[in-house]
Structures are given as C-alpha cells and as structure tokens.
Design an enzyme around this catalytic site. Structure first.
Site, PDB file in Angstrom:
ATOM      1  N   LYS A  51      22.694  53.391 -48.779  1.00 49.49           N
ATOM      2  CA  LYS A  51      22.670  54.372 -49.806  1.00 49.49           C
ATOM      3  C   LYS A  51      23.431  55.505 -49.488  1.00 49.49           C
ATOM      4  O   LYS A  51      23.808  55.716 -48.492  1.00 49.49           O
ATOM      5  CB  LYS A  51      21.286  54.783 -50.240  1.00 49.49           C
ATOM      6  CG  LYS A  51      20.480  55.146 -49.157  1.00 49.49           C
ATOM      7  CD  LYS A  51      19.162  55.318 -49.341  1.00 49.49           C
ATOM      8  CE  LYS A  51      18.131  55.818 -48.387  1.00 49.49           C
ATOM      9  NZ  LYS A  51      16.672  55.759 -48.756  1.00 49.49           N
ATOM     10  N   ARG A 150       5.508  58.391 -53.994  1.00 48.92           N
ATOM     11  CA  ARG A 150       6.673  58.491 -54.553  1.00 48.92           C
ATOM     12  C   ARG A 150       6.633  57.288 -55.612  1.00 48.92           C
ATOM     13  O   ARG A 150       5.945  57.153 -56.580  1.00 48.92           O
ATOM     14  CB  ARG A 150       7.790  58.393 -53.606  1.00 48.92           C
ATOM     15  CG  ARG A 150       9.104  58.789 -54.336  1.00 48.92           C
ATOM     16  CD  ARG A 150      10.401  58.995 -53.302  1.00 48.92           C
ATOM     17  NE  ARG A 150      10.565  57.869 -52.362  1.00 48.92           N
ATOM     18  CZ  ARG A 150      11.306  57.856 -51.600  1.00 48.92           C
ATOM     19  NH1 ARG A 150      12.125  58.825 -51.062  1.00 48.92           N
ATOM     20  NH2 ARG A 150      11.621  56.649 -50.978  1.00 48.92           N
ATOM     21  N   TYR A 281      33.018  87.081 -40.451  1.00 48.57           N
ATOM     22  CA  TYR A 281      32.328  88.008 -41.543  1.00 48.57           C
ATOM     23  C   TYR A 281      31.049  88.850 -40.868  1.00 48.57           C
ATOM     24  O   TYR A 281      30.266  88.041 -40.273  1.00 48.57           O
ATOM     25  CB  TYR A 281      31.544  87.045 -42.532  1.00 48.57           C
ATOM     26  CG  TYR A 281      32.780  86.559 -43.447  1.00 48.57           C
ATOM     27  CD1 TYR A 281      33.815  87.294 -44.073  1.00 48.57           C
ATOM     28  CD2 TYR A 281      32.832  85.137 -43.468  1.00 48.57           C
ATOM     29  CE1 TYR A 281      34.899  87.013 -44.743  1.00 48.57           C
ATOM     30  CE2 TYR A 281      33.877  84.491 -44.420  1.00 48.57           C
ATOM     31  CZ  TYR A 281      34.909  85.362 -45.022  1.00 48.57           C
ATOM     32  OH  TYR A 281      35.922  84.862 -45.836  1.00 48.57           O
ATOM     33  N   MET A 329      34.107  79.184 -44.671  1.00 48.11           N
ATOM     34  CA  MET A 329      34.023  78.080 -45.530  1.00 48.11           C
ATOM     35  C   MET A 329      34.901  76.961 -44.966  1.00 48.11           C
ATOM     36  O   MET A 329      34.661  75.513 -45.051  1.00 48.11           O
ATOM     37  CB  MET A 329      34.642  78.591 -47.064  1.00 48.11           C
ATOM     38  CG  MET A 329      34.427  77.035 -48.019  1.00 48.11           C
ATOM     39  SD  MET A 329      35.098  77.807 -49.552  1.00 48.11           S
ATOM     40  CE  MET A 329      33.741  78.695 -50.358  1.00 48.11           C
TER      41      MET A 329
HETATM   42  C1  LIG Z   1      16.277  55.220 -47.200  1.00 49.33           C
HETATM   43  C2  LIG Z   1      15.118  54.259 -47.504  1.00 49.33           C
HETATM   44  C3  LIG Z   1      15.046  53.345 -46.447  1.00 49.33           C
HETATM   45  C4  LIG Z   1      16.057  53.395 -44.961  1.00 49.33           C
HETATM   46  O1  LIG Z   1      15.247  54.570 -44.260  1.00 49.33           O
HETATM   47  P1  LIG Z   1      15.716  54.982 -42.735  1.00 49.33           P
HETATM   48  O2  LIG Z   1      14.927  56.015 -42.410  1.00 49.33           O
HETATM   49  O3  LIG Z   1      17.203  55.745 -42.874  1.00 49.33           O
HETATM   50  O4  LIG Z   1      15.997  53.920 -41.941  1.00 49.33           O
HETATM   51  C5  LIG Z   1      14.303  52.420 -46.293  1.00 49.33           C
HETATM   52  N1  LIG Z   1      13.309  52.354 -47.306  1.00 49.33           N
HETATM   53  C6  LIG Z   1      13.342  52.998 -48.212  1.00 49.33           C
HETATM   54  C7  LIG Z   1      12.538  52.597 -49.714  1.00 49.33           C
HETATM   55  C8  LIG Z   1      14.415  54.139 -48.405  1.00 49.33           C
HETATM   56  O5  LIG Z   1      14.395  54.704 -49.637  1.00 49.33           O
END
Ligand SMILES: *Cc1c(COP(=O)(O)O)cnc(C)c1O
Length: 392
Positions: A51, A150, A281, A329
C-alpha cells in the site's frame, strides 16, 4: 518520473541529471522477502503489503520484487492501489485491506479480481447483492476486530457474521483476519498481543463448526512476524520488513534485512566561513570555529523532515557529516570541515547505505518523534525513483 522500462544506460543518464533522488534496490526487497519466508516455514504464506505506493518504493517494483522472493499475494489499502497492480500485470491474489463502502467500488473490485475486506453486516449484504447482480461469486476476507478498534467486526460477533455468510450464495469467505494494535516491545504491550490472539482463536474455533474450509487465517504484521512465531497462522501480512526496515531497533541485526531505499543528493556549493557565522533561517546554528559548509540539494519539500534540523547526519565515503542549521524546502547545509575530497557534484547519502555505513528510517523516526512507516511514506514525487536490479 523515471520509468522502470527505460534501458539501464538511459536510466543512469537520467540520474546524472538529478540533484536528488531515491534509489530503490529491488534485489533487497526480494532477499528480505526470501529471508522472511524462510522464517515463516512451509506452513505460512507471506502476503506482501504494498500500500501507499509500496511504502514509497513504487508499488509495482515492490510487488514484483516480493514475488521473486516468494510472496504469494499482496495487500493494498485502496481499490485504486489494487487496480494499479492489475494494470501493471500482477496476477497473484490481491486483498484490499481498507473498507469498501460504495457499490461502484465493489463492482470494480470484482471486475479487477481484487478481494474486498468485509467488516460489517452492511458490507456483507452489499457484496452478496452485487455479486448476485453480476452473477459471479465474490471471494472476501472477513476482518475481526480483536482490539485495534479500527476496522473489523467485534470479535464477539464474529461467529454470527460467518454464520450469515455461510447461508449466502454469492459471497465466499476465503480469509479471516485480524490486526495487531501493538508494535512496541514493552511487556504490557506484548500481553495485549496475546489477548488479541486468544480472541482471534475464539472466533476461529467457533468457525470450525461451520465447515468453512480452505480459509486463510492471518493476524501478524511485521512486528508480529519478527517477534513471535506463534502468531503466524496460514499467512502473515508483511509491509515494513520486506523493505528492510524494522519497527524496533532491537530487531535490526537479527534477520539480515537490507534497506531497499536510499536517499541521495548532490553537493551544490562549498564555502569556508569563519567562527561566529549564522547558518540558514533564523541562524539556529552559529559556527564556533572556522568551518567548511556544504550545501546539499534536498530539503523538506522532498520529504526530509524539517524536525531533523541539526539532528541528522549525512554519509560521504565512510564519514558522517553533521547537518547544521534549519533544513529548508529545497536545500540543507552540512559541516564538511576537514573533508578533503568533497566536491561540488559529489553524491551524499541521507538515508540508507553508503559503503559500510547505514542510516535507517528507524533512526530518523526516533529523532523526530514519529515511526519508520511515516518516514518511508514521506518522500515526495519530486524525488525521482531510480530503480536498481530491475528485470526490465
Ligand atoms: C499496513 C498493514 C499491514 C502491514 O503492516 P507492517 O507493520 O508494515 O508490516 C498489515 N495488515 C494491515 C491490515 C495493514 O493495514
């Protein structure tokens, strides 16, 4: 952006035109995945989590490299991320870890052969009616909330939702999973992981009486995978660790993980200044002696956190040079006093490996009070990705 399809010579030439870039080492992702697969043993599969554009490594790069290392499927957060993998030619199973709420999204999910996560009865019924309308079975993973609070159906209601699912014709449960809330190592924290595991087991035990066969059960993320082999079940969902980063420094050495992302930039100007001169800065840093100050062409606009001002180092030929003054920046300054061979055009490393020296996302995250995940996601598109070891 650099495209991975360019022949290497062209890519190299492109990189010669850059002031700063991110190097992605695909072989490192493959080898990390391979090492983790070995750790899991033959019974558990590894789902590579790609992701957020593969945690900044490029989702397709990450997916292809992880596949070469033995990953059997992918986790993405959103529908669009899943479609991106399919458009890139990825054929393996893809699970959308986020919630899908709109019928049109679900339709696309089915068209692209992506598996949705279902957390609520509403989602179950939506999937069923859509799949029925399409006349095609929809495979789904059910998410159980065991304490992350969640997504996911409350674990005490998990059995009920599975029972309903069993009675529906077009939605098919191919996975049941939960997500750990704890990534740190304190003992109270670890106890909560065990509570989550027990709650998950309670749901799985309840499931066994409904003869749901060949369902992938999964719970562990990177922290779980690296800390306890009793959390593996049929599959683990690993993000951070396949990129060669760890959730805690204590895990750094143990698993022979190699960081797959290196941030490099060029020196654009070098000047000598006497003592007592303010740098950058608001003059947060004032030289205390005659100094050589070098300008590095990267800044917070590229994703180097400004919170690292005066706290980070850069690597050059086995040396660590302290960064001084506020990070701006597009540029930042380093103290290069007595570094004889530094030149305008020299390439320095901000994050990753240079010779036998290494600076990790974890190190940065400690200094700016965040987590390595956020550091990796922070690099902007302005930084071109230079892909090494690409099979293209
Ligand atoms: C992002 C995510 C993972 C992976 O987590 P890591 O800590 O990066 O290994 C696994 N399961 C779910 C549901 C996630 O959202």
């Amino acid at each position: 952006m650099l495209t991975p399809n360019l022949p290497f010579s062209l890519r190299a030439a492109t990189h010669l035109r850059q002031r700063a870039w991110v190097e992605i080492d695909r072989a490192a992702i493959s080898s990390n995945t391979w090492n983790l697969r070995r750790l899991l043993g033959p019974k558990s599969q590894l789902m590579a989590v790609v992701k957020a554009d593969g945690y900044g490594h490029g989702a397709l790069n990450a997916a292809e490299a992880a596949q070469a290392g033995g990953a059997s499927g992918y986790g993405v957060a959103t529908l669009n991320e899943g479609i991106q993998l399919r458009e890139g030619g990825i054929k393996a199973p893809v699970l959308v870890l986020g919630s899908i709420t709109q019928p049109e999204e679900l339709r696309a999910c089915q068209d692209w052969k992506l598996m949705p996560t279902v957390s609520t009865m509403r989602e179950v019924l939506l999937c069923e009616s859509l799949a029925k309308w399409n006349g095609r079975i929809m495979p789904v993973h059910i998410k159980i909330d065991t304490g992350m609070t969640r997504l996911g159906v409350n674990w005490e209601e998990g059995i009920r939702i599975v029972k309903v699912l069993k009675e529906l014709n077009f939605i098919r449960t191919v996975g049941v999973y939960t997500h750990l809330a704890i990534t740190d190592k304190s003992s109270t924290a670890k106890k909560f992981t065990q509570i989550q595991k027990q709650r998950f087991l309670a749901v799985l035990n309840g499931l066994s009486q409904y003869q749901i066969e060949s369902v992938d059960r999964h719970l562990a993320n990177s922290a779980g995978t690296l800390s306890d082999n009793n959390l593996y079940f049929d599959m683990t969902r690993v993000g951070l660790a396949i990129y060669g980063q760890v959730p805690q420094s204590s895990l750094m050495q143990v698993y022979a993980l190699r960081p797959a992302l290196h941030v490099r930039a060029r020196i654009t100007l070098i000047r000598q200044v006497p003592g007592g001169v303010g740098i950058s800065y608001n003059h947060k840093y004032v030289t205390d002696r005659k100094s050589t100050i070098a300008v590095v062409s990267i800044g917070y606009g590229d994703g180097v956190p400004r919170l690292l001002s005066g706290k980070m180092e850069i690597l050059f030929k086995g040396k660590r040079l302290p960064q001084v003054g506020s990070i701006t920046m597009d540029q930042l300054m380093v103290d290069a006093t007595n570094v004889e061979d530094l030149r305008v055009g020299s390439v320095v490393t901000l994050l990753g490996t240079s010779g036998n020296q290494q600076i990790n996302a974890f190190d940065w995250s400690q200094k700016c009070n965040t987590i390595p995940w956020e550091i990796l996601c922070g690099f902007k598109d302005r930084l071109p990705r230079l892909v090494l070891n690409s099979s293209n």
